[in-house]
Scaffold this motif. Structure first.
Motif, short mmCIF file in Angstrom:
data_model
loop_
_atom_site.label_atom_id
_atom_site.label_comp_id
_atom_site.label_asym_id
_atom_site.label_seq_id
_atom_site.Cartn_x
_atom_site.Cartn_y
_atom_site.Cartn_z
N VAL A 47 43.87 62.92 40.53
CA VAL A 47 44.06 62.22 39.26
C VAL A 47 45.53 62.05 38.93
CG1 VAL A 47 43.75 62.47 36.75
CG2 VAL A 47 41.81 62.76 38.28
N SER A 51 47.42 58.43 38.47
CA SER A 51 47.98 58.07 37.15
C SER A 51 48.97 56.92 37.25
CB SER A 51 48.62 59.28 36.48
OG SER A 51 49.80 59.66 37.16
N PRO A 59 44.20 62.76 31.76
CA PRO A 59 43.38 63.45 30.77
C PRO A 59 44.22 64.49 30.06
CG PRO A 59 42.74 64.10 32.99
CD PRO A 59 43.76 63.01 33.12
N ASP A 71 37.59 67.91 33.72
CA ASP A 71 38.27 66.81 33.03
C ASP A 71 38.71 65.73 34.00
OD1 ASP A 71 37.97 68.05 30.57
OD2 ASP A 71 39.94 69.01 30.64
N HIS A 75 37.50 61.86 34.01
CA HIS A 75 38.54 60.82 33.99
C HIS A 75 38.29 59.78 35.09
CE1 HIS A 75 42.31 59.88 32.04
NE2 HIS A 75 42.90 59.66 33.19
N ARG A 79 36.80 55.69 34.61
CA ARG A 79 37.50 54.52 35.18
C ARG A 79 36.73 53.90 36.34
NH1 ARG A 79 40.37 57.26 32.23
NH2 ARG A 79 42.24 56.52 31.22
#
Length: 105
Positions: A47, A51, A59, A71, A75, A79
């Motif tokens: 993640v 980003s 998150p 989390d 996330h 998406r």
């Protein structure tokens, strides 16, 4: 991949081309298995790398300043990112523009 249980742990497996009604084709790739906890442990790192594709949006971190696997999973799901596991290379690749990849093995 489909969900399953291996050694009392949630996992995912790919048995592409497998049916119980016919003998397996000798040219068919072997079944691939990956335990969910192997993947979840690496989701926060993926993640963070993703980003850049999401304008730096991550998150919210926990009180300790980390992103939890749960989390990170939420996330990625929010998406609608699909993840592809390569059982030979032991990598997880996101279907994003940059095709971010992490090694989980």
């Amino acid at each position: 991949m489909e969900s399953c249980w291996i050694w009392n742990r949630p996992a995912h497996r790919c048995r592409h081309g497998h049916t119980s009604a016919t003998r397996p084709d000798p040219d068919r790739p072997p079944n691939a298995y990956v335990c969910e906890d192997q993947v979840l442990a690496h989701l926060p790192a993926l993640v963070i790398r993703l980003s850049a594709d999401w304008d730096g949006h991550l998150p919210p971190p926990t009180a300790t300043g980390t992103v939890t696997p749960a989390d990170a999973g939420a996330h990625v799901r929010a998406r609608q990112v699909s993840l592809t596991f390569d059982p030979v290379a032991q990598t997880l690749t996101a279907d994003t523009q940059r095709r971010e990849k992490i090694t989980i093995g």
